[in-house]
Design a protein around this motif. Structure first.
Motif, PDB file in Angstrom:
ATOM      1  N   ILE A   1      80.159  -7.382  99.222  1.00  0.00           N
ATOM      2  CA  ILE A   1      79.520  -8.693  99.382  1.00  0.00           C
ATOM      3  C   ILE A   1      79.233  -8.967 100.851  1.00  0.00           C
ATOM      4  O   ILE A   1      78.133  -9.369 101.229  1.00  0.00           O
ATOM      5  CB  ILE A   1      80.420  -9.794  98.786  1.00  0.00           C
ATOM      6  CG1 ILE A   1      80.512  -9.616  97.262  1.00  0.00           C
ATOM      7  CG2 ILE A   1      79.888 -11.169  99.127  1.00  0.00           C
ATOM      8  CD1 ILE A   1      81.456 -10.577  96.577  1.00  0.00           C
ATOM      9  N   ALA A   2      80.217  -8.697 101.708  1.00  0.00           N
ATOM     10  CA  ALA A   2      80.027  -8.963 103.135  1.00  0.00           C
ATOM     11  C   ALA A   2      78.888  -8.122 103.677  1.00  0.00           C
ATOM     12  O   ALA A   2      78.072  -8.583 104.477  1.00  0.00           O
ATOM     13  CB  ALA A   2      81.322  -8.678 103.889  1.00  0.00           C
ATOM     14  N   ARG A   3      78.791  -6.880 103.192  1.00  0.00           N
ATOM     15  CA  ARG A   3      77.753  -5.988 103.707  1.00  0.00           C
ATOM     16  C   ARG A   3      76.364  -6.464 103.252  1.00  0.00           C
ATOM     17  O   ARG A   3      75.375  -6.337 103.980  1.00  0.00           O
ATOM     18  CB  ARG A   3      78.016  -4.553 103.240  1.00  0.00           C
ATOM     19  CG  ARG A   3      77.222  -3.514 103.986  1.00  0.00           C
ATOM     20  CD  ARG A   3      77.895  -2.147 103.948  1.00  0.00           C
ATOM     21  NE  ARG A   3      78.285  -1.780 102.587  1.00  0.00           N
ATOM     22  CZ  ARG A   3      77.426  -1.281 101.691  1.00  0.00           C
ATOM     23  NH1 ARG A   3      76.153  -1.116 102.014  1.00  0.00           N
ATOM     24  NH2 ARG A   3      77.826  -0.966 100.480  1.00  0.00           N
ATOM     25  N   GLN A   4      76.273  -7.013 102.037  1.00  0.00           N
ATOM     26  CA  GLN A   4      74.970  -7.511 101.591  1.00  0.00           C
ATOM     27  C   GLN A   4      74.513  -8.666 102.481  1.00  0.00           C
ATOM     28  O   GLN A   4      73.349  -8.752 102.853  1.00  0.00           O
ATOM     29  CB  GLN A   4      75.026  -7.986 100.129  1.00  0.00           C
ATOM     30  CG  GLN A   4      75.429  -6.905  99.141  1.00  0.00           C
ATOM     31  CD  GLN A   4      74.697  -5.602  99.366  1.00  0.00           C
ATOM     32  OE1 GLN A   4      73.467  -5.556  99.373  1.00  0.00           O
ATOM     33  NE2 GLN A   4      75.453  -4.528  99.583  1.00  0.00           N
ATOM     34  N   LEU A   5      75.477  -9.551 102.820  1.00  0.00           N
ATOM     35  CA  LEU A   5      75.107 -10.676 103.683  1.00  0.00           C
ATOM     36  C   LEU A   5      74.590 -10.174 105.033  1.00  0.00           C
ATOM     37  O   LEU A   5      73.638 -10.722 105.593  1.00  0.00           O
ATOM     38  CB  LEU A   5      76.302 -11.611 103.865  1.00  0.00           C
ATOM     39  CG  LEU A   5      76.632 -12.452 102.619  1.00  0.00           C
ATOM     40  CD1 LEU A   5      78.001 -13.109 102.744  1.00  0.00           C
ATOM     41  CD2 LEU A   5      75.562 -13.513 102.381  1.00  0.00           C
ATOM     42  N   GLU A   6      75.186  -9.093 105.517  1.00  0.00           N
ATOM     43  CA  GLU A   6      74.692  -8.491 106.759  1.00  0.00           C
ATOM     44  C   GLU A   6      73.308  -7.901 106.557  1.00  0.00           C
ATOM     45  O   GLU A   6      72.425  -8.031 107.415  1.00  0.00           O
ATOM     46  CB  GLU A   6      75.627  -7.360 107.198  1.00  0.00           C
ATOM     47  CG  GLU A   6      76.645  -7.761 108.224  1.00  0.00           C
ATOM     48  CD  GLU A   6      77.717  -6.688 108.331  1.00  0.00           C
ATOM     49  OE1 GLU A   6      77.362  -5.514 108.527  1.00  0.00           O
ATOM     50  OE2 GLU A   6      78.908  -7.035 108.188  1.00  0.00           O
ATOM     51  N   SER A   7      73.094  -7.296 105.390  1.00  0.00           N
ATOM     52  CA  SER A   7      71.801  -6.679 105.134  1.00  0.00           C
ATOM     53  C   SER A   7      70.685  -7.719 105.104  1.00  0.00           C
ATOM     54  O   SER A   7      69.564  -7.458 105.544  1.00  0.00           O
ATOM     55  CB  SER A   7      71.819  -5.938 103.793  1.00  0.00           C
ATOM     56  OG  SER A   7      72.771  -4.911 103.831  1.00  0.00           O
TER      57      SER A   7
END
Lengths: 528, 206, 409
Positions: free
Chosen positions: C253-259
């Motif tokens: 989830i955190a990585r998607q927000l970064e993406s």
């Protein structure tokens, strides 16, 4: 169960076709024996038989001219008032159309007022140009042409004056209502039904004089233009009243009523006005007869039978019964028949007399309009095919098509008609012939840009929307240059309309020529 | 042709026949359908919002009739299953629409359930979608120096915020959003539901 | 027609239009007849389309939970055998056996209760303790189906042939509705079956309560952005193209927000949200949703072929370059933390639109562009089939996505 519906539909369709074939055969045969004589009674006695050489007889004309002048004089005031109103609505409607077009690529422009939001500006444009410009000018031309083809002055010539006043007031009220968000909420039926009562009443004041004039006609045979006008004047009031009765339908039934009406406004009102007008002016200006009476019959009755059932092609793939969609698709394709008939009749005449296009700007407008009628109709038929519709439905392509019909066809024909009739009706020549040519090229080039842009942009938009792997945003982005091009084309068209309006005002307000009848009527068509 | 009466009678007769086929026939068939199971009537606020939807002319850019998977990827875009006639029993006037300058909205309430998102988007669509060509509706909002009790403040990215004060939704905007949030026709359609199945035979067998 | 020798002719002003008596050209008649024939055939032909359309809608209805007439045996092989093995032996040290399990042999309410709520804590079966995490089937199986399944399980694995009535499931569902998974065997035993005690005690370790700041992000939104819950729902369950977040790996989830921030995954609304969050907030939100548990509200809705979807998810099509989804996304598509999100119980419109986004490159944030390649091998019907099948799976149980602290960034 569903098999039965398919069978029933196919049967009813066959029955309709047979009825059409029989009708045409019967009338045609009947006419061939008796009507040969009647067909020629449109001319003054002694004129018949010499028509193929219109340059020959100058003497006989005068007798007819005087009678004609008398006819035109009676219809003059209502015709001019209606044309003036129509042109007023055209200018206003074009401005709103242009604003709507610009808003699609400048979305933040003029966003502070509710009355100027896209959804209202676009609606004002449609209602003004259809019910204002096209309908009023169309009625004006009908009021002018009908007495001429019937060789009798317009009866009850004061009624259309009342009608015009009432119609203008109602339309203005409707426009104000729409601008303020008071709308019936269905496309083509936005004007609140309370206001529609005014429009319907006004309609009576137009229909009655024309019917009475037709009934008192001095010729036996009704020329093809008269069929279209009379039928259109029967159809439209019925359509308009039925579609506007409130509180009967809801949901999807309402949608079928909506599109039954909206397409019949085009098919059974604007098209008869335009085709009828073209049928009068093309041979009139060229001075040669229409190619075939049988084709006229096929064209007219085919239009009545097929055009009246195409409306649901606006709901292809939608939540309406399959059979009614298919029925409309079939009838859309069947429209090839009457359109082909009209096309052969009109285009053959024009194609054999191309010289006349150089001579007459009104003919240029009318002939190009007639040609675009053929194209718009063929395009509409093809568009109704399911595979094509999947791409074009819901896109700007449809808007381009609608303008090909309502503008390329009807509006151009009406321009030509107005250019032709104003000098004859008023006895005043157009003061600036060059402005007419400029008007022609502005609207033709403008429309070409407009149509090409929306057609290409619409297809690209539709293809993007059909591809799940392309985000919706792409279907918007891909249209942007085309929407901008559309505004350019639309500006040229609006400029042409402005020129036309100014020219009209100057023409009407100028002092009449010394010998009105002689000056105007001895000239061929209108000076190029 | 040389007689007016038969001309008028046959012309009107043909129109009557067309009316029978395009208006009366479908109406009889559609009226016999019960509402889609699970379809609820609009609330008073949703109805007020629907009036706004009609008055602003949303229908000229937004359809409310998802197509079937056999014809178009509407469902994959989240616009919902193919609409059927019984989904519309409470709709008056109908807002099926004929344009998709913007996306279909028949199920926007499930696809975009956030009231606050809709308020931002209605106030300034380009605060979210730089490419959007939808008009903003600033006249459905007002700028206040500070939010009063019960005011719904529109959340806006910094570049779209007013220099001072806050943007507050007027009741019309809240009604409109309530209507949009309520647009949900995701309950499965009955097998015998009515719609244009003309594309079915073209579709790949499942 | 006369040839005009001296310039263009000037038509007479008095000329009034008329038509000559020519017959209809043969070409026009032929076209008319051809069109008429085509029209009749098309009208007659369309009746078939209605039948196909009705069949398609009937298929969609049949795919809805609570409508299947599958018997207990097929429910077992579809829903249980992946983990508990086709012979019910379980997996040593990981999945408890069904054969000879006291949980089946006792009161019928016990297996029903487990199916309705799933298990979120340690459980002892025949002297072996398992780190219990089992999904809830409440949202994917109807009362009748659970009754049929439990009757089958009890007859086959515990020699209890008396069938279970659906009414019992209905009653228990009402009683247990909305509860999260059983906190291990301890809570189960205490509530329903004291004879199964002693059970291992449940440690509250895995359920970190989110701090108030994170809860404000979830429920009220931030400066210039919207609350997570306003779209993703109070339980992170999502709808249509709004993904279900409950139970997705925290790191994912955190990585998607970064993406969304760096543009490798394009979604305009989420980009607005991501811009309003700090890095700590992104991580905190990931942690919060990873531990959230919500019943599935996903339903097959794209008209996809469920059987085809099942084949693609479980077996793939190797000669078309499509590996089985579960080979990376874990058994039952519950996800493998931190990189591979659970796909089970995800909304079909979301799954399908993401598969489409991998094709177009709107989404381009996978390692080695793995998903881009796979998605390009899927056609429209494949996407719908896969998405619809995944929606029929039970939601990810909490512990399945538990991450070691060093997995997170």
């Amino acid at each position: 169960m569903s098999l039965t519906i398919g069978l029933l539909l196919a049967l009813s369709f066959v029955v309709s076709l047979l009825a059409l074939a029989f009708l045409i055969w019967a009338i045609n045969n009947n006419q061939l024996r008796i009507e040969q004589r009647h067909a020629y009674t449109i001319f003054t006695e002694g004129e018949a038989g010499q028509v193929d050489d219109p340059t020959a007889e100058r003497e006989d004309d005068h007798h007819f001219d005087i009678e004609r002048a008398g006819i035109d004089r009676v219809s003059r005031l209502p015709v001019l008032i209606l044309v003036a109103s129509g042109i007023g609505w055209l200018v206003l409607g074009s401005l709103f159309g242009l604003v709507a077009s610009l808003k699609l690529h400048w979305p933040d422009w003029l966003d502070a007022q509710a009355a100027l939001t896209f959804g209202r500006v676009r609606t004002l444009h449609l209602n003004m140009v259809i019910y204002g410009w096209a309908s009023m000018t169309g009625i004006a031309v009908a009021l002018w042409v009908t007495p001429r083809i019937f060789h009798t002055p317009l009866r009850l010539p004061r009624l259309p004056l009342i009608g015009a006043a009432l119609w203008n007031m109602a339309l203005l009220a409707g426009a104000i209502a729409i601008a303020n968000g008071w709308t019936d909420g269905e496309e083509w039926l936005e004007i609140p039904w309370q206001v529609d009562i005014g429009l319907a009443t006004a309609g009576v004041f137009f229909v009655v004089p024309i019917i009475v004039t037709a009934a008192r006609r001095e010729v036996h045979h009704i020329y093809v233009t008269g069929w279209y006008y009379l039928a259109g004047l029967c159809w439209f009031p019925v359509l308009f009243v039925i579609a506007n009765i409130p509180y009967i339908h809801s949901g999807v039934q309402e949608a079928t009523v909506n599109w039954w009406f909206a397409h019949n406004v085009l098919g059974l009102w604007l098209t008869p006005l335009g085709v009828g007008t073209a049928y009068y002016f093309i041979p009139k200006i060229i001075g040669k007869p229409i190619y075939s009476y049988s084709l006229s019959l096929l064209g007219f009755w085919g239009l009545a039978l097929f055009y009246s059932q195409v409306g649901i092609h606006h709901l292809i793939g939608g939540p309406v019964p399959t059979w009614v969609v298919t029925l409309s698709i079939v009838h859309s394709m069947m429209m090839f028949i009457p359109v082909l008939a009209v096309a052969v009749n009109q285009h053959v005449l024009v194609a054999r007399n191309l010289w006349a296009l150089r001579e007459s700007i009104p003919l240029r407008f009318v002939a190009l309009g007639a040609l675009l009628y053929t194209l718009a109709s063929f395009q509409g038929s093809i568009e109704a095919l399911r595979t094509v519709n999947s791409v074009t439905h819901f896109t700007h392509y449809t808007v381009g098509h609608a303008h090909l019909g309502a503008y390329g066809f009807l509006t151009l024909v009406l321009f030509g008609a107005v250019y032709y009739l104003v000098p004859r009706s008023t006895g005043r020549q157009w003061p600036w012939p060059a402005a007419m040519a400029a008007h022609f090229w502005l609207v033709v080039v403008g429309f070409l840009v407009y149509f090409a842009a929306l057609t290409i942009g619409g297809v690209l938009q539709g293809l993007a929307m059909l591809d799940a792997t392309r985000p919706f945003a792409e279907s918007v982005r891909v249209t942007m240059p085309y929407l901008q091009a559309r505004s350019v084309g639309g500006s040229l068209m609006a400029l042409g309309h402005l020129l036309f309006a100014v020219h009209f005002v100057v023409a009407v307000l100028q002092r009449p020529a010394p010998h009105p009848g002689a000056t105007v009527l001895s000239k061929p068509a209108v000076a190029a | 042709m040389n007689r007016i009466l038969p001309l008028g009678v046959i012309a009107l007769g043909i129109l009557a026949f067309a009316t029978l086929m395009l208006v009366i026939g479908p109406a009889i068939q559609i009226k016999s359908m019960a509402p889609t199971p699970g379809l609820a009537n609009y609330s008073a606020q949703e109805l007020r919002g629907r009036e706004q939807y009609v008055a602003q002319g949303c229908v000229y850019c937004h359809s409310q009739q998802p197509r079937s998977a056999d014809q178009a990827p509407d469902a994959e875009r989240g616009w919902g299953r193919a609409a059927v006639a019984s989904d519309y029993v409470y709709d008056r006037p109908h807002q099926l629409g004929t344009m998709r300058t913007g996306p279909d909205l028949f199920n926007v309430g499930t696809r975009l359930p956030s009231r606050d998102w809709h308020l931002t988007h209605l106030y300034q669509p380009r605060a979210i979608f730089a490419w959007s060509i939808m008009p903003g509706y600033p006249y459905l909002f007002e700028r206040k120096s500070r939010a009063g009790p019960g005011d719904v403040v529109v959340s806006l990215p910094a570049e779209h915020r007013p220099a001072e004060g806050v943007i507050v939704a007027k009741p019309a905007a809240l009604d409109l959003v309530a209507y949009l949030q309520g647009l949900d026709h995701t309950n499965p359609a009955p097998a015998r539901a009515v719609r244009d199945d003309g594309y079915s035979e073209r579709g790949e067998p499942r | 027609m006369k040839t005009q020798l001296s310039g263009p002719p000037s038509p007479s002003e008095t000329f009034e239009p008329y038509e000559t008596m020519r017959p209809i050209p043969l070409g026009v008649l032929m076209i008319a007849v051809a069109l008429a024939l085509w029209g009749v055939v098309l009208l007659f032909d369309n009746s078939e389309a209605v039948a196909i359309g009705q069949a398609e809608r009937a298929d969609v209805l049949a795919d809805q939970p609570a409508r299947s007439d599958a018997d207990g045996a097929s429910l077992f092989s579809a829903r249980c055998a992946t983990c508990h093995q086709p012979n019910g032996s379980g997996v040593s040290g990981a999945v408890p056996p069904l054969a000879g399990s006291p949980f089946l042999a006792g009161r019928a309410e016990v297996p029903i209760a487990i199916l309705l709520r799933g298990i979120d804590g340690p459980i002892r079966v025949r002297d072996t303790v398992y780190d219990g995490h089992m999904p809830s089937f409440a949202s994917v199986l109807s009362d009748e189906e659970i009754a049929r399944l439990v009757s089958y399980l009890r007859e086959r694995f515990a020699d209890r042939p008396a069938p279970v009535a659906a009414e019992m499931v209905t009653a228990l569902r009402g009683e247990l509705a909305g509860g999260s998974g059983w906190k291990g065997g301890q809570e189960l035993a205490a509530r329903l079956a004291p004879e199964l005690a002693p059970q291992p005690s449940f440690a509250l370790a895995s359920r970190a309560e989110a701090d108030p700041a994170t809860m404000r992000l979830v429920n009220e939104g931030t400066n210039g952005s919207w609350a997570c819950a306003s779209c993703h729902g109070a339980l992170g369950q999502g709808s249509e193209t709004v993904p279900r977040l409950a139970g997705l790996p925290a790191g994912y989830i955190a990585r998607q927000l970064e993406s969304y921030l760096n543009g490798s995954r394009r979604n305009e609304s989420m980009a607005v949200v991501a811009r309003s969050l700090t890095r700590q907030e992104r991580v905190a939100l990931g942690d919060y949703y990873a531990l959230l548990r919500a019943p599935s509200n996903a339903r097959p809705s794209l008209g996809g072929d469920i059987a085809r979807g099942e084949r693609l998810v479980l077996e793939g099509v190797w000669d078309r370059g499509i590996p089985p989804c579960v080979s990376c996304h874990g058994p039952s598509a519950f996800g493998v933390a931190p990189g591979f999100p659970g796909l089970a119980a995800q909304h079909p419109a979301y799954t399908a639109s993401q598969l489409a986004a991998w094709v177009s490159g709107e989404r381009d944030n996978a390692q080695q562009k793995l998903m881009n390649g796979i998605a390009r091998s899927l056609d429209d019907a494949d996407r719908r089939a896969v998405a619809d099948y995944l929606a029929t799976l039970p939601p990810v149980p909490v512990a399945a996505t538990k991450e070691r602290a060093d997995d997170r960034r």
